[in-house]
Design a protein around this motif. Structure first.
Motif, PDB file in Angstrom:
ATOM      1  N   ALA A 175       5.731   8.674  -4.326  1.00  0.00           N
ATOM      2  CA  ALA A 175       4.553   8.001  -4.883  1.00  0.00           C
ATOM      3  C   ALA A 175       4.707   6.487  -4.896  1.00  0.00           C
ATOM      4  CB  ALA A 175       4.278   8.509  -6.286  1.00  0.00           C
ATOM      5  N   CYS A 176       5.496   5.962  -3.951  1.00  0.00           N
ATOM      6  CA  CYS A 176       5.597   4.505  -3.841  1.00  0.00           C
ATOM      7  C   CYS A 176       4.373   3.972  -3.099  1.00  0.00           C
ATOM      8  CB  CYS A 176       6.877   4.113  -3.099  1.00  0.00           C
ATOM      9  SG  CYS A 176       6.946   4.689  -1.393  1.00  0.00           S
ATOM     10  N   LYS A 177       4.215   2.666  -3.062  1.00  0.00           N
ATOM     11  CA  LYS A 177       3.131   2.075  -2.287  1.00  0.00           C
ATOM     12  C   LYS A 177       3.432   2.251  -0.802  1.00  0.00           C
ATOM     13  CE  LYS A 177       1.964  -1.436  -5.748  1.00  0.00           C
ATOM     14  NZ  LYS A 177       1.873  -2.883  -6.054  1.00  0.00           N
ATOM     15  N   PRO A 178       2.401   2.427   0.022  1.00  0.00           N
ATOM     16  CA  PRO A 178       2.646   2.643   1.457  1.00  0.00           C
ATOM     17  C   PRO A 178       3.534   1.555   2.074  1.00  0.00           C
ATOM     18  CG  PRO A 178       0.347   3.016   0.940  1.00  0.00           C
ATOM     19  CD  PRO A 178       0.965   2.473  -0.313  1.00  0.00           C
ATOM     20  N   GLN A 179       3.325   0.317   1.626  1.00  0.00           N
ATOM     21  CA  GLN A 179       4.090  -0.797   2.188  1.00  0.00           C
ATOM     22  C   GLN A 179       5.562  -0.750   1.802  1.00  0.00           C
ATOM     23  OE1 GLN A 179       1.266  -0.925   0.489  1.00  0.00           O
ATOM     24  NE2 GLN A 179      -0.245  -2.222   1.514  1.00  0.00           N
ATOM     25  N   GLN A 180       5.906   0.074   0.803  1.00  0.00           N
ATOM     26  CA  GLN A 180       7.299   0.189   0.354  1.00  0.00           C
ATOM     27  C   GLN A 180       8.016   1.383   0.972  1.00  0.00           C
ATOM     28  OE1 GLN A 180       6.446   0.569  -3.849  1.00  0.00           O
ATOM     29  NE2 GLN A 180       6.680  -1.618  -4.229  1.00  0.00           N
ATOM     30  N   PHE A 181       7.302   2.174   1.761  1.00  0.00           N
ATOM     31  CA  PHE A 181       7.879   3.422   2.247  1.00  0.00           C
ATOM     32  C   PHE A 181       9.075   3.210   3.171  1.00  0.00           C
ATOM     33  CE2 PHE A 181       7.745   7.053   5.350  1.00  0.00           C
ATOM     34  CZ  PHE A 181       8.355   7.964   4.501  1.00  0.00           C
ATOM     35  N   SER A 182       9.010   2.234   4.048  1.00  0.00           N
ATOM     36  CA  SER A 182      10.126   1.994   4.971  1.00  0.00           C
ATOM     37  C   SER A 182      11.410   1.693   4.220  1.00  0.00           C
ATOM     38  CB  SER A 182       9.794   0.834   5.920  1.00  0.00           C
ATOM     39  OG  SER A 182       8.741   1.183   6.782  1.00  0.00           O
ATOM     40  N   SER A 183      11.298   0.868   3.186  1.00  0.00           N
ATOM     41  CA  SER A 183      12.474   0.528   2.370  1.00  0.00           C
ATOM     42  C   SER A 183      12.992   1.763   1.638  1.00  0.00           C
ATOM     43  CB  SER A 183      12.127  -0.562   1.354  1.00  0.00           C
ATOM     44  OG  SER A 183      11.744  -1.754   2.005  1.00  0.00           O
ATOM     45  N   LEU A 184      12.085   2.581   1.101  1.00  0.00           N
ATOM     46  CA  LEU A 184      12.497   3.792   0.403  1.00  0.00           C
ATOM     47  C   LEU A 184      13.196   4.755   1.353  1.00  0.00           C
ATOM     48  CD1 LEU A 184      12.538   5.673  -2.056  1.00  0.00           C
ATOM     49  CD2 LEU A 184      10.264   6.483  -1.353  1.00  0.00           C
ATOM     50  N   ALA A 185      12.656   4.889   2.570  1.00  0.00           N
ATOM     51  CA  ALA A 185      13.262   5.792   3.546  1.00  0.00           C
ATOM     52  C   ALA A 185      14.714   5.407   3.828  1.00  0.00           C
ATOM     53  CB  ALA A 185      12.444   5.789   4.832  1.00  0.00           C
TER      54      ALA A 185
END
Length: 271
Positions: A66-76
């Motif tokens: 449930a992160c912001k779409p723009q944060q997904f790469s960093s979360l991955a």
């Protein structure tokens, strides 16, 4: 006992978690945010637990992203090294297609979920889209969790999911905008602030309940309230002649186009 991990505890994630908890209090939630502040607040509200390490999510039944779409790469990147292949991932992110989630997190089992804020009062809408090959039981079990707080609509494609998102998930903001217009008109007429808000809210609440109870089309319901050369038709005629309806449709379409722009930008990051 079913366990659901939650990464990101913003407004939409909270709406889902609180909605599920109200009708399924036996479900255990494990929450995570980098600062832990919002994770703690949400965990307290649903009698869950805060986790300090992402590794704690390897043993949950569903993992909600449930992160912001723009944060997904960093979360991955933060999730690299974790074995998520046996989990069912539930993405609440707008504009991130299933294929990209599968690629980034190395898991075939993905459900896209787009909730709406009224889930917190058990009157929401939940859009669902499952990855190919996802076990039907996994989809059915998760869908069952949402039934107590929302109407369920299973989408047939990513395009349909993205289109409906800008109406069902963004839609409450459009309704609040219209309610605010009526509230301001009442204030201009001298109605006090509290009463103006209450009247504006009741207008939408009562009208929604009547729409649901009636067997008439929405256009026929408009006709029920208006009469030729009457008071109400003056406003309706002006709304129609000034293309308010078309402007609303254009606004919704612009929101959809923006979602496509965000999706394209995210795709370039994940490649």
């Amino acid at each position: 006992m079913m366990r659901i991990g939650v990464i990101g505890c913003g407004n939409m994630a909270s709406a889902v978690v609180i909605g599920i908890h109200k009708s399924n209090p036996e479900v255990e939630f494990l929450t995570y945010t980098p600062s832990q502040v919002r994770a703690k607040n949400l965990a307290q509200e649903v009698k869950g637990a805060v986790v300090s390490s992402l590794q704690d999510f390897e043993k949950v039944d569903y993992l909600m992203i449930a992160c912001k779409p723009q944060q997904f790469s960093s979360l991955a990147k933060e999730l690299e090294g974790l074995d998520l292949s046996k989990l069912t991932l539930v993405s609440i992110m707008a504009a991130v297609p299933i294929e990209k989630i599968q690629m980034a997190l190395k898991s075939k089992n993905v459900i896209r979920l787009m909730p709406s804020m009224p889930m917190q009062v058990e009157e929401g809408i939940s859009l669902l889209l499952a990855s190919d090959g996802l076990q039907k039981e996994k989809m059915a079990d998760f869908s069952e969790l949402l039934k107590g707080s929302s109407v369920i609509f299973e989408c047939k494609s990513e395009t349909e999911f993205n289109q409906l998102t800008v109406l069902t998930a963004s839609g409450p903001a459009y309704v609040y905008y219209l309610a605010e217009i009526f509230e301001k008109q009442l204030l201009d007429w001298g109605v006090d602030k509290d009463a103006a808000k209450q009247l504006a809210i009741q207008l939408f609440k009562g009208s929604s309940l009547f729409m649901e109870a009636s067997t008439l089309s929405l256009n026929d319901q408009i006709a029920q309230v208006t009469s030729k050369k009457g008071v109400t038709i003056e406003a309706i005629d002006l709304f129609r002649s000034s293309s308010i309806g078309q402007n609303i449709k254009t606004g919704v379409e612009r929101a959809f186009q923006r979602s496509l722009e965000i999706e394209k930008a995210i795709e370039s990051e994940i490649r």
